[in-house]
Design an enzyme around this catalytic site. Structure first.
Site, PDB file in Angstrom:
ATOM      1  N   ILE A  24       0.838  -1.204   0.000  1.00  0.00           N
ATOM      2  CA  ILE A  24       0.000   0.000   0.000  1.00  0.00           C
ATOM      3  C   ILE A  24       0.870   1.250   0.000  1.00  0.00           C
ATOM      4  O   ILE A  24       0.597   2.218  -0.724  1.00  0.00           O
ATOM      5  CB  ILE A  24      -0.924  -0.007   1.242  1.00  0.00           C
ATOM      6  N   ASN A  94       2.475   4.560   7.676  1.00  0.00           N
ATOM      7  CA  ASN A  94       1.875   3.352   7.111  1.00  0.00           C
ATOM      8  C   ASN A  94       2.579   2.040   7.480  1.00  0.00           C
ATOM      9  O   ASN A  94       1.979   0.976   7.382  1.00  0.00           O
ATOM     10  CB  ASN A  94       1.864   3.550   5.573  1.00  0.00           C
ATOM     11  N   SER A 147      -6.726   0.030  10.483  1.00  0.00           N
ATOM     12  CA  SER A 147      -7.281  -1.125   9.760  1.00  0.00           C
ATOM     13  C   SER A 147      -8.709  -1.318  10.245  1.00  0.00           C
ATOM     14  O   SER A 147      -9.045  -0.928  11.371  1.00  0.00           O
ATOM     15  CB  SER A 147      -6.470  -2.378  10.094  1.00  0.00           C
ATOM     16  N   TYR A 162      -2.507  -7.769  16.458  1.00  0.00           N
ATOM     17  CA  TYR A 162      -2.750  -6.820  15.349  1.00  0.00           C
ATOM     18  C   TYR A 162      -4.018  -6.010  15.627  1.00  0.00           C
ATOM     19  O   TYR A 162      -4.024  -4.788  15.526  1.00  0.00           O
ATOM     20  CB  TYR A 162      -2.879  -7.607  14.044  1.00  0.00           C
ATOM     21  N   LYS A 166      -4.191  -1.890  16.210  1.00  0.00           N
ATOM     22  CA  LYS A 166      -4.902  -0.964  15.320  1.00  0.00           C
ATOM     23  C   LYS A 166      -6.010  -0.221  16.083  1.00  0.00           C
ATOM     24  O   LYS A 166      -6.267   0.950  15.821  1.00  0.00           O
ATOM     25  CB  LYS A 166      -5.478  -1.715  14.118  1.00  0.00           C
ATOM     26  N   ILE A 195      -6.823  -5.828   1.626  1.00  0.00           N
ATOM     27  CA  ILE A 195      -6.251  -5.215   0.429  1.00  0.00           C
ATOM     28  C   ILE A 195      -5.190  -6.162  -0.115  1.00  0.00           C
ATOM     29  O   ILE A 195      -4.362  -6.686   0.655  1.00  0.00           O
ATOM     30  CB  ILE A 195      -5.593  -3.844   0.771  1.00  0.00           C
ATOM     31  N   THR A 197      -1.980  -7.071  -1.176  1.00  0.00           N
ATOM     32  CA  THR A 197      -0.587  -6.594  -1.140  1.00  0.00           C
ATOM     33  C   THR A 197       0.282  -7.778  -0.744  1.00  0.00           C
ATOM     34  O   THR A 197      -0.252  -8.839  -0.397  1.00  0.00           O
ATOM     35  CB  THR A 197      -0.393  -5.505  -0.063  1.00  0.00           C
TER      36      THR A 197
HETATM   37  P1  NDP Z   1       3.507  -4.825   3.314  1.00  0.00           P
HETATM   38  O1  NDP Z   1       4.030  -5.944   4.145  1.00  0.00           O
HETATM   39  O2  NDP Z   1       3.322  -5.013   1.869  1.00  0.00           O
HETATM   40  O3  NDP Z   1       4.399  -3.516   3.557  1.00  0.00           O
HETATM   41  C1  NDP Z   1       4.748  -3.115   4.847  1.00  0.00           C
HETATM   42  C2  NDP Z   1       5.734  -1.992   4.751  1.00  0.00           C
HETATM   43  O4  NDP Z   1       6.073  -1.587   6.081  1.00  0.00           O
HETATM   44  C3  NDP Z   1       7.006  -2.399   4.058  1.00  0.00           C
HETATM   45  O5  NDP Z   1       7.399  -1.376   3.169  1.00  0.00           O
HETATM   46  C4  NDP Z   1       8.019  -2.518   5.201  1.00  0.00           C
HETATM   47  O6  NDP Z   1       9.298  -2.158   4.730  1.00  0.00           O
HETATM   48  C5  NDP Z   1       7.486  -1.500   6.197  1.00  0.00           C
HETATM   49  N1  NDP Z   1       7.889  -1.790   7.573  1.00  0.00           N
HETATM   50  C6  NDP Z   1       7.531  -2.872   8.332  1.00  0.00           C
HETATM   51  N2  NDP Z   1       8.118  -2.795   9.524  1.00  0.00           N
HETATM   52  C7  NDP Z   1       8.862  -1.662   9.538  1.00  0.00           C
HETATM   53  C8  NDP Z   1       9.699  -1.028  10.493  1.00  0.00           C
HETATM   54  N3  NDP Z   1       9.927  -1.576  11.711  1.00  0.00           N
HETATM   55  N4  NDP Z   1      10.301   0.135  10.174  1.00  0.00           N
HETATM   56  C9  NDP Z   1      10.105   0.702   8.952  1.00  0.00           C
HETATM   57  N5  NDP Z   1       9.315   0.161   8.009  1.00  0.00           N
HETATM   58  C10 NDP Z   1       8.712  -1.015   8.308  1.00  0.00           C
HETATM   59  O7  NDP Z   1       2.137  -4.405   4.009  1.00  0.00           O
HETATM   60  P2  NDP Z   1       0.837  -3.661   3.436  1.00  0.00           P
HETATM   61  O8  NDP Z   1       1.204  -2.735   2.364  1.00  0.00           O
HETATM   62  O9  NDP Z   1      -0.196  -4.682   3.211  1.00  0.00           O
HETATM   63  O10 NDP Z   1       0.437  -2.873   4.755  1.00  0.00           O
HETATM   64  C11 NDP Z   1       0.799  -1.527   4.983  1.00  0.00           C
HETATM   65  C12 NDP Z   1      -0.013  -1.022   6.158  1.00  0.00           C
HETATM   66  O11 NDP Z   1      -1.403  -1.160   5.880  1.00  0.00           O
HETATM   67  C13 NDP Z   1       0.238  -1.767   7.467  1.00  0.00           C
HETATM   68  O12 NDP Z   1       0.220  -0.854   8.529  1.00  0.00           O
HETATM   69  C14 NDP Z   1      -0.957  -2.699   7.547  1.00  0.00           C
HETATM   70  O13 NDP Z   1      -1.256  -3.059   8.865  1.00  0.00           O
HETATM   71  C15 NDP Z   1      -2.042  -1.828   6.943  1.00  0.00           C
HETATM   72  N6  NDP Z   1      -3.189  -2.575   6.429  1.00  0.00           N
HETATM   73  C16 NDP Z   1      -3.020  -3.536   5.470  1.00  0.00           C
HETATM   74  C17 NDP Z   1      -4.128  -4.231   5.002  1.00  0.00           C
HETATM   75  C18 NDP Z   1      -4.011  -5.294   3.968  1.00  0.00           C
HETATM   76  O14 NDP Z   1      -4.995  -6.031   3.765  1.00  0.00           O
HETATM   77  N7  NDP Z   1      -2.892  -5.407   3.264  1.00  0.00           N
HETATM   78  C19 NDP Z   1      -5.474  -3.966   5.539  1.00  0.00           C
HETATM   79  C20 NDP Z   1      -5.528  -2.932   6.520  1.00  0.00           C
HETATM   80  C21 NDP Z   1      -4.406  -2.253   6.950  1.00  0.00           C
HETATM   81  P3  NDP Z   1      10.666  -2.825   5.269  1.00  0.00           P
HETATM   82  O15 NDP Z   1      10.388  -4.279   5.521  1.00  0.00           O
HETATM   83  O16 NDP Z   1      11.636  -2.525   4.178  1.00  0.00           O
HETATM   84  O17 NDP Z   1      10.985  -2.062   6.507  1.00  0.00           O
END
Ligand code: NDP
Length: 255
Positions: A24, A94, A147, A162, A166, A195, A197
């Site tokens: 996202i 995010n 979320s 989780y 949230k 979503i 992803t």
């Molecule tokens: P992804 O796993 O695809 O992406 C997560 C991102 O967060 C990555 O870019 C990762 O980068 C970064 N990240 C994770 N931990 C850390 C950290 N400690 N420090 C810095 N960056 C961090 O997840 P989504 O895109 O699916 O989710 C993004 C957000 O949306 C989350 O908060 C999730 O809870 C929320 N969400 C997602 C839903 C879904 O269905 N997908 C539904 C509702 C909410 P890196 O590992 O390089 O640090």
């Protein structure tokens, strides 16, 4: 300038997107750039592809490495943003993770990891941004990634840490909205449903099959379907929207 640019345009704004290297965060970062913002991405492993895509589309972006749970790394990243861009106007807070385990299976270390990234990490990022906005008189917009799981309890998978992270983030959002409203800083949260992803695409098919009948729209959302919501919350058009949780979940939470 067109009517829509006036309402929603982000030209000249500096937007920080955490977790913008994939999922996202990547799609929304690219959308914010198309709306005119310069994008600073913060993640642990970098966001080269996002930066390349934004630049290829004529926008401006750069990637900074920081773990959102580490205050010193986040402070250094925000200092870099100030050095390179001179301001922080928008934060799409995010970065987040999810662990699917029942409460008795999950370890306390796993509980702490989820709370640390999803709640404390977003607090650390919001605090770093709020400090800059207050010190510099920037009337910014912070958008915390919550979320639907902050409102409903997902089934059939168990993910208490989780859901709790949230729900707390939604109330942290309201708390910061009230605390920082005297400075003209707005803090809202976005609450998507399922979503597609990397976080959810790797989910076993039988689990996704179990979700479908529970989603009134009968499909998962696309990351692209969140761009408009984030642009709205980031833009002048949402000037009176503060402390709100915008749910984008195909009506899941209505049942
Ligand atoms: P992804 O796993 O695809 O992406 C997560 C991102 O967060 C990555 O870019 C990762 O980068 C970064 N990240 C994770 N931990 C850390 C950290 N400690 N420090 C810095 N960056 C961090 O997840 P989504 O895109 O699916 O989710 C993004 C957000 O949306 C989350 O908060 C999730 O809870 C929320 N969400 C997602 C839903 C879904 O269905 N997908 C539904 C509702 C909410 P890196 O590992 O390089 O640090």
């Amino acid at each position: 300038m067109s009517y829509l640019d006036d309402l929603f345009g982000l030209k000249g704004k500096i937007a920080v997107v955490t977790g913008g290297g994939r999922g996202i965060g990547q799609v929304v970062a690219e959308g914010l750039a198309k709306a005119g913002a310069e994008i600073a991405i913060i993640s642990r492993t970098g966001a080269d592809e996002t930066v390349k895509n934004i630049e290829a589309a004529g926008g401006r972006a750069y990637s900074l490495r920081a773990d959102v749970t580490k205050e010193n790394e986040v402070d250094t990243a925000f200092a870099d943003v100030l050095k390179r861009s001179g301001a922080v106007d928008i934060v799409f807070n995010n970065a987040g993770i999810c662990i699917h385990k029942s409460t008795l299976e999950a370890s306390i270390a796993e509980w702490r990891e989820v709370i640390d990234i999803n709640l404390t990490g977003e607090y650390i990022v919001a605090r770093a941004a709020g400090k800059i906005m207050i010190e510099r008189g920037i009337k910014g917009s912070i958008i915390n990634m919550a979320s639907m799981s902050g409102t409903i309890v997902n089934v059939p998978q168990w993910q208490a840490s989780y859901n709790a992270s949230k729900a707390a983030l939604i109330h942290l959002t309201r708390s910061l909205a009230v605390e920082w409203s005297p400075y003209g800083i707005r803090v809202n949260s976005l609450s998507p449903g399922y979503i597609a992803t990397p976080m959810s695409v790797d989910t076993p098919q039988e689990l996704k099959d179990a979700w479908m009948p529970l989603i009134p729209n009968h499909r998962m959302g696309k990351p692209e379907e969140l761009i408009g919501a984030v642009i709205y919350l980031a833009s002048a058009e949402s000037g009176y929207t503060n402390g709100s949780d915008l749910i984008v979940d195909g009506a899941y939470h209505c049942q």
